[in-house]
Design a protein around this motif. Sequence first.
Motif, PDB file in Angstrom:
ATOM      1  N   VAL A  60      44.292  31.773  57.879  1.00  0.00           N
ATOM      2  CA  VAL A  60      44.414  32.886  58.818  1.00  0.00           C
ATOM      3  C   VAL A  60      43.938  34.177  58.164  1.00  0.00           C
ATOM      4  N   ALA A  61      43.268  35.037  58.937  1.00  0.00           N
ATOM      5  CA  ALA A  61      42.891  36.384  58.484  1.00  0.00           C
ATOM      6  C   ALA A  61      43.617  37.412  59.336  1.00  0.00           C
ATOM      7  N   VAL A  84      46.743  32.853  53.955  1.00  0.00           N
ATOM      8  CA  VAL A  84      46.547  34.051  54.759  1.00  0.00           C
ATOM      9  C   VAL A  84      45.791  35.072  53.925  1.00  0.00           C
ATOM     10  N   PHE A  85      44.811  35.723  54.551  1.00  0.00           N
ATOM     11  CA  PHE A  85      44.031  36.758  53.888  1.00  0.00           C
ATOM     12  C   PHE A  85      44.179  38.048  54.686  1.00  0.00           C
ATOM     13  N   GLY A  86      44.815  39.040  54.085  1.00  0.00           N
ATOM     14  CA  GLY A  86      44.981  40.341  54.714  1.00  0.00           C
ATOM     15  C   GLY A  86      43.930  41.310  54.209  1.00  0.00           C
ATOM     16  N   TYR A 117      34.631  46.393  60.072  1.00  0.00           N
ATOM     17  CA  TYR A 117      33.218  46.116  60.334  1.00  0.00           C
ATOM     18  C   TYR A 117      32.586  45.231  59.255  1.00  0.00           C
ATOM     19  N   ALA A 118      33.176  45.243  58.067  1.00  0.00           N
ATOM     20  CA  ALA A 118      32.665  44.455  56.943  1.00  0.00           C
ATOM     21  C   ALA A 118      33.869  44.030  56.113  1.00  0.00           C
ATOM     22  N   THR A 119      34.466  42.925  56.497  1.00  0.00           N
ATOM     23  CA  THR A 119      35.740  42.511  55.890  1.00  0.00           C
ATOM     24  C   THR A 119      35.575  41.966  54.477  1.00  0.00           C
ATOM     25  N   GLY A 120      34.390  41.454  54.166  1.00  0.00           N
ATOM     26  CA  GLY A 120      34.197  40.810  52.870  1.00  0.00           C
ATOM     27  C   GLY A 120      34.697  39.380  52.831  1.00  0.00           C
ATOM     28  N   LEU A 121      35.183  38.873  53.947  1.00  0.00           N
ATOM     29  CA  LEU A 121      35.681  37.500  54.017  1.00  0.00           C
ATOM     30  C   LEU A 121      34.542  36.546  54.385  1.00  0.00           C
ATOM     31  N   PRO A 122      34.649  35.284  54.007  1.00  0.00           N
ATOM     32  CA  PRO A 122      33.582  34.315  54.315  1.00  0.00           C
ATOM     33  C   PRO A 122      33.513  34.009  55.806  1.00  0.00           C
TER      34      PRO A 122
END
Length: 283
Positions: A60-61, A84-86, A117-122
Amino acid sequence: MIALQLLQMDILKEKMKQDDRYTLATGELGAHRLSILNKVHKPYTEFLLQRVGLEAGMVVADIGCGTGNVSNWLAQQVGDNGSVFGVDISAEQLEQARKNAKVEGLSNVTFSLGSAYATGLPLESFDLVYCRFLLMHLTQPTDALNQMQSLLKPGGILVCEEADFSCTFCDPPSRAYERCFELFMTISDIRGQHFRLGATLYRFFMDVGLANSEVCLFQPVVLHQDNKRLIDLSLFEAVDALIEAGITTPQEIDQTITQIRALAADEKTVFGIPRVTQVWARK
């Protein structure tokens, strides 16, 4: 005089155009207010996430995670086999989030710096992507929705909760209470943000291609002083932004906050805080 005021407002709007600054306090300064906000909204958020299919083992993000109140609850729900990635743009918020996760003994939640706008998540890596009261603070909410949608695996679920500050009430009626939300909506308009976004959230989902969206509305009503303090604390944290924009004075703010605190202490007074729209859709 009216023409001059309109000209001044146009100048302010141009000056503050595309302004994604967060109006309220962050980090330790805003932690108490956010804990009250989470206490008020927690039952509705948890019911929503369970309703859309949150379950153990999910990845989850939580975008715009703030101090991690929802992220840490999500980590408990997905369990050791999930994660989980916050993400938040404020390092101060993330510091509080990590402290809170440590206190709760959570090892399956990670917090990182990034924007909506640019989360840095895959990309295409998450079963569920969530945000609460994030898009309303942005000048380009559909761009953020597109970014969040891109994080989902095929079949993943996007879930958003957003407020509409034009839908509030106080009973008995209070001019100070009305003025508080007038100020918030005015600073939102000047900055090009969306403090009425709840009313249009479903349409925004449609605009980014999520045609199978579902929608639900609710409006919390708070009776007791500890929860009603959410209103005057929010106004207090926004003082600098409101005065900088030239839409109020220190004297008016002091008077308004004093009156709202008095209302909060009166158990006969009811606060209807901003109505919330919940929208979710499967990719």
